[in-house]
Scaffold this active site. Structure first.
Site, mmCIF file in Angstrom:
data_model
loop_
_atom_site.group_PDB
_atom_site.id
_atom_site.type_symbol
_atom_site.label_atom_id
_atom_site.label_comp_id
_atom_site.label_asym_id
_atom_site.label_seq_id
_atom_site.Cartn_x
_atom_site.Cartn_y
_atom_site.Cartn_z
ATOM 1 N N ASP A 41 3.284 -1.173 11.661
ATOM 2 C CA ASP A 41 2.839 0.151 11.262
ATOM 3 C C ASP A 41 2.157 0.762 12.472
ATOM 4 O O ASP A 41 1.392 0.080 13.167
ATOM 5 C CB ASP A 41 1.851 0.068 10.099
ATOM 6 N N ASP B 230 0.786 -1.235 0.000
ATOM 7 C CA ASP B 230 0.000 0.000 0.000
ATOM 8 C C ASP B 230 0.819 1.288 0.000
ATOM 9 O O ASP B 230 0.379 2.312 -0.478
ATOM 10 C CB ASP B 230 -0.960 0.026 1.210
ATOM 11 N N HIS B 231 2.042 1.223 0.537
ATOM 12 C CA HIS B 231 2.791 2.468 0.736
ATOM 13 C C HIS B 231 3.567 2.935 -0.501
ATOM 14 O O HIS B 231 3.975 4.079 -0.569
ATOM 15 C CB HIS B 231 3.791 2.296 1.883
ATOM 16 N N ARG C 272 -1.475 12.349 10.283
ATOM 17 C CA ARG C 272 -0.196 13.020 10.592
ATOM 18 C C ARG C 272 -0.037 14.252 9.737
ATOM 19 O O ARG C 272 -0.469 14.270 8.585
ATOM 20 C CB ARG C 272 0.986 12.102 10.276
ATOM 21 N N SER D 297 6.084 7.225 13.516
ATOM 22 C CA SER D 297 5.900 5.938 12.857
ATOM 23 C C SER D 297 6.615 4.780 13.536
ATOM 24 O O SER D 297 7.442 4.950 14.430
ATOM 25 C CB SER D 297 6.362 6.065 11.412
ATOM 26 N N ARG E 119 8.575 2.795 11.861
ATOM 27 C CA ARG E 119 9.685 2.371 10.979
ATOM 28 C C ARG E 119 10.978 2.146 11.752
ATOM 29 O O ARG E 119 11.506 3.034 12.396
ATOM 30 C CB ARG E 119 9.874 3.363 9.831
HETATM 31 C C1 MIC Z 1 3.308 6.347 8.570
HETATM 32 O O1 MIC Z 1 2.116 6.632 8.614
HETATM 33 O O2 MIC Z 1 4.208 7.122 8.965
HETATM 34 C C2 MIC Z 1 3.712 4.997 8.059
HETATM 35 C C3 MIC Z 1 4.421 5.183 6.810
HETATM 36 O O3 MIC Z 1 2.579 4.219 7.802
HETATM 37 C C4 MIC Z 1 4.571 4.372 9.154
HETATM 38 C C5 MIC Z 1 5.269 3.165 8.783
HETATM 39 C C6 MIC Z 1 6.438 3.379 7.921
HETATM 40 O O4 MIC Z 1 7.234 4.284 8.158
HETATM 41 O O5 MIC Z 1 6.608 2.572 7.021
HETATM 42 C C7 MIC Z 1 3.889 4.123 10.479
HETATM 43 O O6 MIC Z 1 3.016 4.878 10.826
HETATM 44 O O7 MIC Z 1 4.300 3.241 11.232
HETATM 45 FE FE1 SF4 Z 2 -0.617 4.638 5.088
HETATM 46 FE FE2 SF4 Z 2 0.486 5.375 7.428
HETATM 47 FE FE3 SF4 Z 2 -0.961 7.086 5.971
HETATM 48 FE FE4 SF4 Z 2 -2.138 5.118 7.160
HETATM 49 S S1 SF4 Z 2 -1.046 6.794 8.161
HETATM 50 S S2 SF4 Z 2 -2.511 5.773 5.073
HETATM 51 S S3 SF4 Z 2 -0.656 3.477 6.986
HETATM 52 S S4 SF4 Z 2 0.984 6.153 5.409
#
Ligand code: MIC
Ligand code: SF4
Length: 758
Positions: free
Chosen positions: A163, A98-99, A451, A646, A648
């Site tokens: 995630d 998805d990312h 976010r 996140s 990550r």
């Molecule tokens: C995000 O919303 O920041 C992400 C991308 O979904 C991350 C995960 C990632 O960095 O791959 C998360 O929220 O954990």
């Molecule tokens: Fe994707 Fe993270 Fe955004 Fe949710 S918050 S849509 S998991 S990047």
């Protein structure tokens, strides 16, 4: 193990079968009734008899029912899993693509571009999932959390996901926690998941939402009350009559964005709305099984009547008086009612014009969200209005997309000039090839995401992002201004008349049921041992991992300060997403972004500092590479809530790879702290927060007495300034006795390898 496209009823029945006995034992042990979070955790304890359960203190071992991973974090997790030399995952696991889909034109074109551009990574994820018995959700299937809610989540279950928004499944009464890949690997290799027994925050909801207020406003308000660090180490449990008035997906929205207050997870008790959602998504058997144990899937009665006796903190929210909110810019906890944004934007000099509106993300892309937003679009078109700013819509899943297309809702958005993007994260994670705005131009956008850190959506530091409900997004985009309150203000239509937008009318669930859309799931073969997992040695996107070296038993002497970050230093600052998502499977290449967004506390510059080897100023990633090559050990210094955001683990692995020995901060976000521990970097906190100010750019830092590292004992750090003056400061850590072994072995994974003899 073969993993299907939904959780098998047998697994769920197995979880429910132990409830009677375990909860009774739990009540006896605690000497009191239990909250819902406690029930689910107790039912998933590895050792229900002997584990100490002191809130905020004890570390416990849990046995989650499932693991879910998204493509941007799964690559590193799978690369770690591969080094354990096992034949298959030990717990049902799924990988979701998805990312990595970039938003530019429209859903179809963007998906085709992604399939082409990310082929190597998708092939890797598809084959590694097949090889080790995991389910694979292809690109286009949707955002992990929406797919999990539709297919895998179940009341009373417990899962972890790589995630931070995994708690979305709390909307179906599940304890679902966001973790780093290394935590997922523990569980996939058959070890329990280790976490601190959480504190509990209760949110008592009364009344009923009214007018423009939406479920999103509940969490926007909670973020206001608790701030970005207020939920750290806690589970947020919602309850009360107001909770029962919300749909399952609305509950999901609230739990989802609990990640923004640092909560371990959030959840709602089982109720009729969940029953309806389970039935509507084709899980009748799960709905019936949950109904049969419904009394176990909510807190004991005493909790609702006397919450103060059960929670560490209780927050009261009356939904009937909750006004629509909008939070931002730059931080998700800067809240105010929509009606007050205009005045504040004026005062602060934020651009008043809305340059884009974005609806979707894992937070707000359910059928109900889309129907509510689409009804406003319909109403606007009927009243002769057009959107004054571009509107982008991302459906949460293929199932939602196919259903809203069938029901004519996509057409409603398109009639307003909206573009419908792929079922994916897209602009929510910087995957937005934005064509209508240049970098450097101050502008404001409104999103229904969660976010809003700088650069998060389009990569531009000059974009001010505000998060709000889908209905407010669409209203402000139609108005084209931040100082528009749809509840009271009017707009001028094509005919020059003053018109008012009607309140959105959502449908909780599709009257004609969901349309599954295209088949996007790949089940693993019965026996995956002959599947080949290809990682090319010349790839710039994937790289096999070598174990980090074990601790040599000596103190960490004379470390250089690579970076001292001032203010917010989220995982987006430490390991930026957007274009860097490309390298999520290649540790060396992605280390090219390490601390790129950190604000240098000495100079105020972003992403650059002083290189001790020659006194030059360079970007942090370059200095880190030079230190690595020269074998120079270093530390990073952080402010409050270091590593917020996140899950990550790249934000921990990159420093580790480049030679970080410790990160010393005023405080840490939970997942980042654990990720550092897991990768063998010491996370320490200043006992006296003012000691942060004592660290100078050219100081040397020694961490002493490490052979005596024990739980709850402070660690001494000696700081030597360039003139030779030495200061000793005290730091704290949160290692349990077991976790200290991770540090000694060099990483948690090294320990697994030692234990499994691989
Ligand atoms: C995000 O919303 O920041 C992400 C991308 O979904 C991350 C995960 C990632 O960095 O791959 C998360 O929220 O954990
Ligand atoms: Fe994707 Fe993270 Fe955004 Fe949710 S918050 S849509 S998991 S990047």
């Amino acid at each position: 193990m073969t993993v299907a496209a939904s959780t098998p009823i047998e697994l769920i029945q197995g979880v429910y079968a132990t409830l009677d006995e375990r909860l009774e034992a739990g009540r006896r042990r605690m000497g009191r009734p239990l909250t819902l979070a406690e029930k689910i955790l107790i039912n998933h304890l590895d050792d229900p008899e002997d584990t100490a359960l002191e809130r905020g203190v004890s570390y416990v071992d849990l046995r989650p029912d499932r693991v879910a991973m998204q493509d941007a974090t799964a690559q590193m997790a799978w690369l770690q899993f591969m080094t354990a030399d096992l034949d298959e995952v030990q717990v049902p696991t799924t990988t979701h693509c998805d990312h990595l889909i970039q938003a530019r034109d429209d859903g179809k074109k963007d998906l085709a571009t992604a399939l082409d551009g990310n082929r190597e990574v998708y092939d890797f994820l598809a084959s590694v999932s097949a090889r080790y018995g995991a389910g694979f959700w292809k690109p286009g299937s949707g955002i992990i959390h929406q797919v999990v809610l539709e297919q895998y989540a179940f009341p009373g279950g417990m899962m972890i996901g790589t995630d931070s928004h995994t708690p979305n499944a709390g909307g179906l009464g599940m304890v679902a926690v966001g973790v780093g890949g290394a935590d997922a690997v523990d569980v996939m290799t058959g070890f329990p998941w280790n976490v601190r027994w959480p504190k509990l925050i209760g949110v008592h909801l009364t009344g009923q939402l009214d007018g423009w207020a939406a479920p999103k406003d509940v969490i926007l308000k909670v973020a206001d009350i608790l701030t970005v660090a207020g939920g750290t180490g806690a589970i947020v449990e919602y309850f009360g009559p107001g909770a029962r008035s919300l749909s399952a997906t609305g509950k999901g929205t609230i739990c989802n964005m609990g990640a923004e207050i640092g909560a371990t997870t959030s959840l709602f008790p089982y109720d009729d709305a969940m029953f309806r959602y389970l039935k509507s998504t084709g899980r009748e058997a799960v709905a019936d099984a949950a109904d049969a144990v419904a009394h176990h899937l909510r807190a004991d009665d005493e909790v609702e009547t006397n919450p103060g006796a059960f929670f560490d903190r209780v927050i009261e929210i009356d939904l009937s008086t909750l006004s629509p909110h909008i939070n931002g810019p730059h931080t998700p906890d800067l809240a105010r009612p929509v009606a007050e944004l205009g005045a504040e934007a004026e005062r602060e000099g934020w651009p008043m014009a809305v340059s884009a509106g974005l609806i979707g993300s894992c937070t707000n892309s359910s059928y109900e969200d889309i129907t509510r937003a689409a009804s406003i679009a319909r109403d606007a078109v009927a009243k002769g209005l057009t959107a004054r700013a571009p509107l982008l819509v991302t459906p949460g899943s293929e199932q939602v997309r196919a259903t809203i297309e069938r029901d004519g809702l996509l057409a409603d958005f398109e009639a307003l000039g909206a573009r419908v993007l792929a079922n994916a994260c897209g602009p929510c994670i910087g995957q937005w090839d934005r064509q209508d705005m240049e970098d450097g131009v101050p502008n404001s956008i409104v999103t229904s995401y969660n976010r809003n850190f700088p650069k998060r959506n389009d990569g531009y530091a000059t974009t001010h992002a505000f998060v709000t409900s889908p209905e407010t997004v669409i209203a402000l985009t139609i108005a084209g201004r931040l100082d528009f309150d749809p509840a009271t203000d009017t707009l001028t239509n094509d005919a020059g008349e003053e018109v008012r937008l009607s309140v959105g009318a959502g449908e909780e669930l599709p009257a004609d049921g969901f349309d599954a859309g295209e088949e996007t799931f790949q089940a693993p073969p019965e026996d995956g041992s002959s599947v080949e997992v290809a990682v090319s040695p010349t790839s710039d996107r994937l790289q096999l991992l070598s174990p980090f070296p074990a601790w040599d038993g000596a103190d960490l002497a004379d470390l250089t300060v690579l970076v001292k970050a001032r203010g917010k230093c989220t995982t987006d600052h430490i390991s930026m997403a957007g274009p860097w998502l490309r390298y999520r499977g290649h540790l060396e290449n992605i280390s090219g972004n390490v601390y790129m967004g950190a604000v240098n506390a000495f100079t105020g510059e972003v992403g650059a500092g002083w290189d001790t080897t020659d006194g030059e100023t360079r970007p942090y990633p370059e200095i880190a590479r030079r230190y690595h090559e020269a074998g120079i050990g270093w530390v990073a210094i952080g402010d409050e809530n270091m590593g917020e955001g996140s899950s990550r683990e790249h934000a921990a692995m990159e420093p580790r790879f480049r030679g970080a020995k410790a990160v010393i901060a005023r405080s840490f976000a939970r997942i980042h702290e654990t990720n550092l521990k897991k990768q063998g970097v010491l996370p320490l906190t200043f006992a006296d927060r003012d000691d942060y100010d004592r660290i100078g750019p050219k100081d040397r830092v020694s961490i002493v007495g490490l052979d005596g590292l024990t739980p709850d004992t402070p660690v001494e750090v000696v700081v030597t300034s360039p003139d030779g003056a030495r200061t000793s400061i005290t730091t704290n850590h949160t290692y349990s006795a077991d976790q200290i072994e991770w540090f000694k072995a060099g990483s948690a994974l090294n320990l697994i390898r030692q234990r499994s003899g691989s």
